[in-house]
Enzyme design. Structure first.
Site, PDB file in Angstrom:
ATOM      1  N   LYS A  53     -73.772  42.610  -9.728  1.00  0.00           N
ATOM      2  CA  LYS A  53     -74.967  43.423  -9.704  1.00  0.00           C
ATOM      3  C   LYS A  53     -75.331  43.803  -8.274  1.00  0.00           C
ATOM      4  O   LYS A  53     -76.071  44.752  -8.013  1.00  0.00           O
ATOM      5  CB  LYS A  53     -76.142  42.626 -10.315  1.00  0.00           C
ATOM      6  CG  LYS A  53     -75.950  42.252 -11.753  1.00  0.00           C
ATOM      7  CD  LYS A  53     -77.120  41.375 -12.214  1.00  0.00           C
ATOM      8  CE  LYS A  53     -76.892  40.903 -13.620  1.00  0.00           C
ATOM      9  NZ  LYS A  53     -77.837  39.826 -13.997  1.00  0.00           N
ATOM     10  N   GLY A  54     -74.832  43.029  -7.327  1.00  0.00           N
ATOM     11  CA  GLY A  54     -75.318  43.103  -5.943  1.00  0.00           C
ATOM     12  C   GLY A  54     -75.216  44.446  -5.262  1.00  0.00           C
ATOM     13  O   GLY A  54     -76.023  44.755  -4.388  1.00  0.00           O
ATOM     14  N   GLU A 110     -68.897  47.297  -2.589  1.00  0.00           N
ATOM     15  CA  GLU A 110     -69.331  45.893  -2.660  1.00  0.00           C
ATOM     16  C   GLU A 110     -70.651  45.715  -1.923  1.00  0.00           C
ATOM     17  O   GLU A 110     -70.965  46.483  -1.010  1.00  0.00           O
ATOM     18  CB  GLU A 110     -68.293  45.028  -1.919  1.00  0.00           C
ATOM     19  CG  GLU A 110     -67.136  44.573  -2.778  1.00  0.00           C
ATOM     20  CD  GLU A 110     -67.317  43.130  -3.201  1.00  0.00           C
ATOM     21  OE1 GLU A 110     -68.433  42.753  -3.596  1.00  0.00           O
ATOM     22  OE2 GLU A 110     -66.338  42.379  -3.131  1.00  0.00           O
ATOM     23  N   ASP A 114     -67.929  38.003   2.003  1.00  0.00           N
ATOM     24  CA  ASP A 114     -68.262  36.723   2.634  1.00  0.00           C
ATOM     25  C   ASP A 114     -66.931  36.022   2.958  1.00  0.00           C
ATOM     26  O   ASP A 114     -66.362  36.214   4.020  1.00  0.00           O
ATOM     27  CB  ASP A 114     -69.152  35.951   1.654  1.00  0.00           C
ATOM     28  CG  ASP A 114     -69.611  34.601   2.153  1.00  0.00           C
ATOM     29  OD1 ASP A 114     -69.332  34.254   3.296  1.00  0.00           O
ATOM     30  OD2 ASP A 114     -70.262  33.868   1.373  1.00  0.00           O
ATOM     31  N   LYS A 142     -69.530  39.037   6.538  1.00  0.00           N
ATOM     32  CA  LYS A 142     -69.742  37.874   7.414  1.00  0.00           C
ATOM     33  C   LYS A 142     -68.384  37.521   8.008  1.00  0.00           C
ATOM     34  O   LYS A 142     -67.630  36.738   7.417  1.00  0.00           O
ATOM     35  CB  LYS A 142     -70.257  36.684   6.595  1.00  0.00           C
ATOM     36  CG  LYS A 142     -71.638  36.875   6.015  1.00  0.00           C
ATOM     37  CD  LYS A 142     -72.050  35.611   5.271  1.00  0.00           C
ATOM     38  CE  LYS A 142     -73.283  35.823   4.443  1.00  0.00           C
ATOM     39  NZ  LYS A 142     -73.519  34.727   3.481  1.00  0.00           N
ATOM     40  N   PHE A 163     -77.454  33.186   4.669  1.00  0.00           N
ATOM     41  CA  PHE A 163     -77.575  33.608   3.286  1.00  0.00           C
ATOM     42  C   PHE A 163     -78.646  34.695   3.214  1.00  0.00           C
ATOM     43  O   PHE A 163     -79.796  34.466   3.594  1.00  0.00           O
ATOM     44  CB  PHE A 163     -77.962  32.440   2.372  1.00  0.00           C
ATOM     45  CG  PHE A 163     -77.951  32.822   0.926  1.00  0.00           C
ATOM     46  CD1 PHE A 163     -76.769  32.827   0.201  1.00  0.00           C
ATOM     47  CD2 PHE A 163     -79.123  33.228   0.290  1.00  0.00           C
ATOM     48  CE1 PHE A 163     -76.747  33.226  -1.127  1.00  0.00           C
ATOM     49  CE2 PHE A 163     -79.114  33.623  -1.040  1.00  0.00           C
ATOM     50  CZ  PHE A 163     -77.917  33.615  -1.751  1.00  0.00           C
ATOM     51  N   VAL A 164     -78.255  35.878   2.784  1.00  0.00           N
ATOM     52  CA  VAL A 164     -79.183  37.004   2.800  1.00  0.00           C
ATOM     53  C   VAL A 164     -79.565  37.462   1.387  1.00  0.00           C
ATOM     54  O   VAL A 164     -78.824  37.234   0.429  1.00  0.00           O
ATOM     55  CB  VAL A 164     -78.600  38.205   3.596  1.00  0.00           C
ATOM     56  CG1 VAL A 164     -78.587  37.911   5.078  1.00  0.00           C
ATOM     57  CG2 VAL A 164     -77.211  38.584   3.103  1.00  0.00           C
ATOM     58  N   ASP A 170     -79.252  38.852  -4.366  1.00  0.00           N
ATOM     59  CA  ASP A 170     -80.231  37.967  -4.998  1.00  0.00           C
ATOM     60  C   ASP A 170     -80.225  36.547  -4.467  1.00  0.00           C
ATOM     61  O   ASP A 170     -79.277  36.103  -3.806  1.00  0.00           O
ATOM     62  CB  ASP A 170     -79.952  37.900  -6.508  1.00  0.00           C
ATOM     63  CG  ASP A 170     -78.717  37.050  -6.819  1.00  0.00           C
ATOM     64  OD1 ASP A 170     -77.670  37.269  -6.171  1.00  0.00           O
ATOM     65  OD2 ASP A 170     -78.811  36.157  -7.676  1.00  0.00           O
ATOM     66  N   ARG A 176     -83.740  40.898  -5.554  1.00  0.00           N
ATOM     67  CA  ARG A 176     -82.804  42.014  -5.381  1.00  0.00           C
ATOM     68  C   ARG A 176     -83.513  43.287  -4.949  1.00  0.00           C
ATOM     69  O   ARG A 176     -82.924  44.148  -4.321  1.00  0.00           O
ATOM     70  CB  ARG A 176     -82.086  42.314  -6.708  1.00  0.00           C
ATOM     71  CG  ARG A 176     -81.087  41.275  -7.126  1.00  0.00           C
ATOM     72  CD  ARG A 176     -80.241  41.799  -8.277  1.00  0.00           C
ATOM     73  NE  ARG A 176     -79.538  40.729  -8.975  1.00  0.00           N
ATOM     74  CZ  ARG A 176     -78.384  40.210  -8.589  1.00  0.00           C
ATOM     75  NH1 ARG A 176     -77.801  40.653  -7.507  1.00  0.00           N
ATOM     76  NH2 ARG A 176     -77.812  39.238  -9.275  1.00  0.00           N
TER      77      ARG A 176
HETATM   78  P1  5GP Z   1     -66.933  36.185  -1.346  1.00  0.00           P
HETATM   79  O1  5GP Z   1     -66.060  36.180  -2.548  1.00  0.00           O
HETATM   80  O2  5GP Z   1     -66.566  37.242  -0.334  1.00  0.00           O
HETATM   81  O3  5GP Z   1     -67.037  34.818  -0.715  1.00  0.00           O
HETATM   82  O4  5GP Z   1     -68.400  36.439  -1.828  1.00  0.00           O
HETATM   83  C1  5GP Z   1     -68.763  37.596  -2.418  1.00  0.00           C
HETATM   84  C2  5GP Z   1     -69.962  37.415  -3.301  1.00  0.00           C
HETATM   85  O5  5GP Z   1     -70.746  36.237  -3.015  1.00  0.00           O
HETATM   86  C3  5GP Z   1     -70.880  38.577  -3.055  1.00  0.00           C
HETATM   87  O6  5GP Z   1     -70.516  39.692  -3.840  1.00  0.00           O
HETATM   88  C4  5GP Z   1     -72.235  37.996  -3.376  1.00  0.00           C
HETATM   89  O7  5GP Z   1     -72.473  38.096  -4.751  1.00  0.00           O
HETATM   90  C5  5GP Z   1     -72.120  36.529  -3.001  1.00  0.00           C
HETATM   91  N1  5GP Z   1     -72.645  36.285  -1.639  1.00  0.00           N
HETATM   92  C6  5GP Z   1     -71.937  35.959  -0.532  1.00  0.00           C
HETATM   93  N2  5GP Z   1     -72.759  35.809   0.527  1.00  0.00           N
HETATM   94  C7  5GP Z   1     -74.004  36.054   0.063  1.00  0.00           C
HETATM   95  C8  5GP Z   1     -75.292  36.077   0.686  1.00  0.00           C
HETATM   96  O8  5GP Z   1     -75.492  35.834   1.887  1.00  0.00           O
HETATM   97  N3  5GP Z   1     -76.333  36.376  -0.126  1.00  0.00           N
HETATM   98  C9  5GP Z   1     -76.203  36.649  -1.451  1.00  0.00           C
HETATM   99  N4  5GP Z   1     -77.309  36.924  -2.137  1.00  0.00           N
HETATM  100  N5  5GP Z   1     -75.021  36.646  -2.063  1.00  0.00           N
HETATM  101  C10 5GP Z   1     -73.927  36.356  -1.312  1.00  0.00           C
END
Ligand code: 5GP
Length: 186
Positions: A53-54, A110, A114, A142, A163-164, A170, A176
Site C-alpha cells: 500500500k505504501g 515503490e 530499505d 536507505k 523508521f519513517v 505506515d 499513511r
Molecule cells: P525492504 O524489503 O527493502 O527491506 O523493505 C521494503 C518495505 O519495508 C517497504 O516497502 C516498506 O513497506 C517497509 N519499510 C522499510 N523501511 C520502512 C520505514 O522506514 N517505514 C515504513 N513505514 N516502512 C518501511
C-alpha cells in the site's frame, strides 16, 4: 497486538512525530522526476506498477505530473512479516499483477527501498513475465541498509536509517495520510 494496545501506542507517539521531508520538498522532487520520466518515455509508453500500500500517494502524485495520458497503471501488493519496525526478509505476494506486461516497458513504483529484499523479489517476479524493460522509481532509499544491489532509476530521496511514516508509509497501518515524511522521535 490487539486494537486497544495499538490505540495506546499510536496516541502516545502522536506528539513525537517530527518532519523529516516536507510536503513542499517532496512535491518539488516529484516534478523533477516526472520531467525525467516524460523525457525518457517519449517513444514508448510505460506500464506503471504501483506497489501497495505504501507507494499509493507517491505514485498518484507522480503520475499526475506525467504528460503521458495513454499510460496504463497496474497494482501489486506484497507483505513482509516481521515486527512493526523491521521486515523479516521474507516477502509474500498478496495481490498479484492482473494485467499483462509481456513486451511492455514497466516502471515499478515503490515507497521505500530499505534492505532491497522487496525490490529484488518484485523485479524477479516481473521479469518472469518477459517485459521489454523494467525500471524502478522509489520515493525513498536507505543506502546504509541495502543488502542487494538495487538500481533505482528514479529516486526522490536517500535517507538515513530511520523508521519513517507518512506520504503513504505506515506505522501499524496508521499515519499513511500525513502529507510529509516524518519519523518518531525516540
Ligand atoms: P525492504 O524489503 O527493502 O527491506 O523493505 C521494503 C518495505 O519495508 C517497504 O516497502 C516498506 O513497506 C517497509 N519499510 C522499510 N523501511 C520502512 C520505514 O522506514 N517505514 C515504513 N513505514 N516502512 C518501511
Amino acid at each position: 497486538m490487539n486494537e486497544q494496545m495499538n490505540e495506546q501506542i499510536t496516541q502516545s507517539i502522536d506528539d513525537k512525530i517530527k518532519v523529516l521531508i516536507s510536503e513542499k520538498e517532496i512535491e518539488k522532487k516529484i516534478v523533477r522526476l516526472a520531467k525525467e520520466i516524460n523525457e525518457n518515455y517519449k517513444e514508448s509508453l510505460p506500464v506503471i506498477v504501483c506497489v501497495l500500500k505504501g507507494a499509493f500517494i507517491f505514485c498518484s502524485n507522480l503520475v499526475k505530473k506525467l504528460k503521458l495520458p495513454l499510460l496504463e497503471i497496474e497494482f501489486i501488493s506484497v507483505s513482509s512479516y516481521g515486527n512493526e519496525f523491521k521486515s523479516s526478509g521474507e516477502v509474500n505476494l498478496t495481490v498479484p499483477l492482473s494485467g499483462a506486461i509481456t513486451n511492455k516497458d514497466v516502471l515499478l513504483v515503490e515507497d521505500i527501498v530499505d534492505t532491497g529484499v522487496t525490490a529484488k523479489f518484485l523485479i524477479e517476479y516481473l521479469q518472469k513475465q518477459n517485459p521489454k524493460s523494467i525500471k524502478l522509481a522509489s520515493l525513498l532509499c536507505k543506502p546504509q541498509k541495502l543488502q542487494h544491489k538495487i538500481n533505482i532509476d528514479y529516486l526522490a530521496f536517500n535517507i538515513e536509517d530511520k523508521f519513517v511514516i507518512g506520504y503513504g508509509l505506515d506505522y501499524l497501518g496508521k499515519y499513511r495520510t500525513l502529507p510529509y515524511i516524518g519519523y518518531i522521535e525516540e
